[in-house]
Design an enzyme around this catalytic site. Structure first.
Site, PDB file in Angstrom:
ATOM      1  N   GLY A 251       0.801  -1.224   0.000  1.00 18.07           N
ATOM      2  CA  GLY A 251       0.000   0.000   0.000  1.00 18.07           C
ATOM      3  C   GLY A 251       0.825   1.261   0.000  1.00 18.07           C
ATOM      4  O   GLY A 251       2.025   1.242  -0.276  1.00 18.07           O
TER       5      GLY A 251
ATOM      6  N   LEU B 216       0.484   3.762  -2.152  1.00 20.26           N
ATOM      7  CA  LEU B 216       0.929   3.557  -3.534  1.00 20.26           C
ATOM      8  C   LEU B 216       1.469   4.823  -4.190  1.00 20.26           C
ATOM      9  O   LEU B 216       0.970   5.923  -3.962  1.00 20.26           O
ATOM     10  CB  LEU B 216      -0.241   2.990  -4.341  1.00 20.26           C
ATOM     11  CG  LEU B 216      -0.822   1.688  -3.767  1.00 20.26           C
ATOM     12  CD1 LEU B 216      -2.002   1.213  -4.619  1.00 20.26           C
ATOM     13  CD2 LEU B 216       0.232   0.599  -3.665  1.00 20.26           C
TER      14      LEU B 216
ATOM     15  N   HIS C  62       4.504   1.706  -8.052  1.00 18.66           N
ATOM     16  CA  HIS C  62       3.473   0.658  -8.034  1.00 18.66           C
ATOM     17  C   HIS C  62       2.634   0.732  -9.315  1.00 18.66           C
ATOM     18  O   HIS C  62       2.227  -0.298  -9.857  1.00 18.66           O
ATOM     19  CB  HIS C  62       2.553   0.830  -6.823  1.00 18.66           C
ATOM     20  CG  HIS C  62       3.248   0.728  -5.499  1.00 18.66           C
ATOM     21  ND1 HIS C  62       3.425   1.800  -4.663  1.00 18.66           N
ATOM     22  CD2 HIS C  62       3.822  -0.324  -4.874  1.00 18.66           C
ATOM     23  CE1 HIS C  62       4.059   1.416  -3.566  1.00 18.66           C
ATOM     24  NE2 HIS C  62       4.316   0.127  -3.665  1.00 18.66           N
TER      25      HIS C  62
ATOM     26  N   LYS D 144      13.563  -2.535  -7.891  1.00 18.45           N
ATOM     27  CA  LYS D 144      14.137  -1.787  -6.766  1.00 18.45           C
ATOM     28  C   LYS D 144      14.473  -2.731  -5.605  1.00 18.45           C
ATOM     29  O   LYS D 144      15.507  -2.593  -4.964  1.00 18.45           O
ATOM     30  CB  LYS D 144      13.157  -0.714  -6.281  1.00 18.45           C
ATOM     31  CG  LYS D 144      13.795   0.259  -5.318  1.00 18.45           C
ATOM     32  CD  LYS D 144      12.784   1.064  -4.566  1.00 18.45           C
ATOM     33  CE  LYS D 144      12.104   0.229  -3.533  1.00 18.45           C
ATOM     34  NZ  LYS D 144      11.127   0.954  -2.734  1.00 18.45           N
TER      35      LYS D 144
ATOM     36  N   SER E 204       7.692   4.098  -0.593  1.00 16.52           N
ATOM     37  CA  SER E 204       6.772   4.568   0.455  1.00 16.52           C
ATOM     38  C   SER E 204       7.555   5.207   1.594  1.00 16.52           C
ATOM     39  O   SER E 204       7.108   6.177   2.201  1.00 16.52           O
ATOM     40  CB  SER E 204       5.981   3.400   1.026  1.00 16.52           C
ATOM     41  OG  SER E 204       5.408   2.657  -0.004  1.00 16.52           O
TER      42      SER E 204
HETATM   43  N1  LIG Z   1      10.249   2.924  -7.442  1.00 18.07           N
HETATM   44  C1  LIG Z   1       9.758   1.742  -7.762  1.00 18.07           C
HETATM   45  N2  LIG Z   1       9.771   1.321  -9.058  1.00 18.07           N
HETATM   46  C2  LIG Z   1       9.280   0.099  -9.393  1.00 18.07           C
HETATM   47  N3  LIG Z   1       8.734  -0.764  -8.508  1.00 18.07           N
HETATM   48  C3  LIG Z   1       8.705  -0.389  -7.219  1.00 18.07           C
HETATM   49  C4  LIG Z   1       9.210   0.868  -6.783  1.00 18.07           C
HETATM   50  N4  LIG Z   1       9.040   0.953  -5.443  1.00 18.07           N
HETATM   51  C5  LIG Z   1       8.459  -0.204  -5.056  1.00 18.07           C
HETATM   52  N5  LIG Z   1       8.262  -1.015  -6.116  1.00 18.07           N
HETATM   53  C6  LIG Z   1       7.716  -2.369  -6.087  1.00 18.07           C
HETATM   54  O1  LIG Z   1       6.393  -2.357  -5.616  1.00 18.07           O
HETATM   55  C7  LIG Z   1       6.100  -3.583  -4.954  1.00 18.07           C
HETATM   56  C8  LIG Z   1       5.530  -3.279  -3.621  1.00 18.07           C
HETATM   57  O2  LIG Z   1       6.499  -2.604  -2.853  1.00 18.07           O
HETATM   58  P1  LIG Z   1       6.190  -1.829  -1.518  1.00 18.07           P
HETATM   59  O3  LIG Z   1       4.715  -1.770  -1.309  1.00 18.07           O
HETATM   60  O4  LIG Z   1       7.057  -2.331  -0.443  1.00 18.07           O
HETATM   61  O5  LIG Z   1       6.614  -0.355  -1.896  1.00 18.07           O
HETATM   62  P2  LIG Z   1       7.866   0.464  -1.519  1.00 18.07           P
HETATM   63  O6  LIG Z   1       7.639   1.833  -1.989  1.00 18.07           O
HETATM   64  O7  LIG Z   1       9.060  -0.298  -1.962  1.00 18.07           O
HETATM   65  O8  LIG Z   1       7.809   0.526   0.023  1.00 18.07           O
HETATM   66  P3  LIG Z   1       8.968   0.357   1.053  1.00 18.07           P
HETATM   67  O9  LIG Z   1       9.235   1.716   1.548  1.00 18.07           O
HETATM   68  O10 LIG Z   1       8.309  -0.571   2.016  1.00 18.07           O
HETATM   69  O11 LIG Z   1      10.146  -0.281   0.399  1.00 18.07           O
HETATM   70  C9  LIG Z   1       7.443  -4.347  -4.876  1.00 18.07           C
HETATM   71  O12 LIG Z   1       7.475  -5.301  -5.920  1.00 18.07           O
HETATM   72  C10 LIG Z   1       8.449  -3.247  -5.100  1.00 18.07           C
HETATM   73  O13 LIG Z   1       9.658  -3.717  -5.638  1.00 18.07           O
END
Ligand SMILES: Nc1ncnc2c1ncn2[C@@H]1O[C@H](COP(=O)(O)OP(=O)(O)OP(=O)(O)O)[C@@H](O)[C@H]1O
Ligand SMILES: CC(C)(CO)[C@@H](O)C(=O)[O-]
Ligand code: BAL
Length: 284
Positions: free
Chosen positions: A31, A33, A37, A151, A188
């Protein structure tokens, strides 16, 4: 867009889609988002008839209670974004639905090839939690394809290994990291940064780029490259937590046979632990 909170309703809907011959894509998320995402959603849309996004802040993968407690929740805004993006279903279960008997006796999936090294060594139990929840989501949603961000590089490698080892018939797609204009990978946890920290944060990407350039120019003294990179981060006000150059396929140290390297970095900036990575073709 359907918003579903329980497995029976989810299964019923998925069964119907399957009977209609639909191809289903899954995007697992926690979440809060952002456009990263949304890139996963768009990639899923291009590969399937139905896009399911799961939103679940998975307690089993948090190694620090305060990290779990602080993790942002924004289900209503998330659902609005996903409706606009043409998503078919959000699966947003409560923790008690996914772990009805708590975490202590929960059956788990572990991927020993990847779970104990690098991020796994720094965040004990983290990857067991990730593999277990992703496995549960795969069983519940039964997708044909699932998209993950590059990432979280080690996470993607671990999930590919789990799918191979457990015989899941699911295509795993790695989606390139979406960045802000100044190069910072969207995350996030960027929301924890103050305005001043946010100004410093793109240094993480700049440092990776400078290591990439040096590897491309033929330098192979990884110790020296990593020391310079760590110093560059410290000078910019970040505190490196992990900095490694590894074989991009095995995530083990580079060998003479390695054809691709990945530079993996995690650094603290204020309350945020930021991660990023970059890949380099070593054959050029
Ligand atoms: N900048 C980004 N570009 C592409 N995919 C992303 C990016 N950030 C997160 N994702 C992907 O989105 C999916 C869900 O990730 P998550 O909800 O943990 O988001 P996050 O922004 O990475 O949060 P966190 O701060 O917990 O790392 C994962 O597969 C993650 O690799
Ligand atoms: C894949 C995932 C949704 C599992 O909880 C999580 O680790 C994430 O957000 O990257
Ligand atoms: N995107 C990785 C999830 C985590 O840090 O727990």
């Amino acid at each position: 867009m359907l918003i579903i909170e329980t497995p029976p309703l989810l299964r019923q809907t998925v069964k119907q889609w399957r009977q209609e011959g639909k191809r289903i894509a899954l995007v697992p998320t926690m979440g809060n988002l952002h456009d990263g995402h949304m890139a996963l959603v768009d990639e899923s849309r291009a590969r399937a008839d139905i896009v399911v996004v799961s939103i679940f802040v998975n307690p089993m993968q948090f190694d620090r209670a305060e990290d779990l407690a602080a993790y942002p929740h924004s289900l209503q805004e998330d659902c609005e974004k996903l409706t606009r993006r043409g998503v078919d279903m959000v699966f947003a279960p409560a923790a008690e639905v996914i772990y009805p008997r708590g975490l202590d006796s929960q059956t788990y999936v572990d991927v020993p090839r990847f779970s104990g090294i690098l991020e796994g060594a720094l965040r004990p139990g983290h990857f067991r939690g990730v593999a277990t929840i992703v496995s549960k989501l795969f069983n519940l949603v039964q997708p044909d394809v699932a998209c993950f961000g590059q990432k979280d590089y080690q996470q993607l490698a671990l999930i590919r290994q789990m799918v191979a080892d457990m015989g899941y018939d699911i295509d795993i797609v790695g989606v390139p990291t979406v960045r802000a204009d100044d190069g910072l990978a969207l995350s996030s946890r960027n929301g924890y940064l103050s305005a001043e920290e946010r100004r410093l944060a793109p240094e993480l990407h700049r440092v990776l780029e400078s290591v990439v350039a040096r590897l491309k120019s033929g330098e192979r003294h990884t110790g020296e490259l990593l020391e310079d990179a760590a110093n560059q981060l410290k000078l910019a006000g970040l505190t490196p937590d992990a900095l490694d150059i590894r074989d991009a396929l095995t995530l083990r140290p580079l060998t003479a046979e390695s054809t691709r390297a990945v530079i993996l970095v995690a650094a603290w900036l204020g309350k945020a632990r930021l991660i990023d990575n970059a890949q380099v073709d070593l054959t050029l």
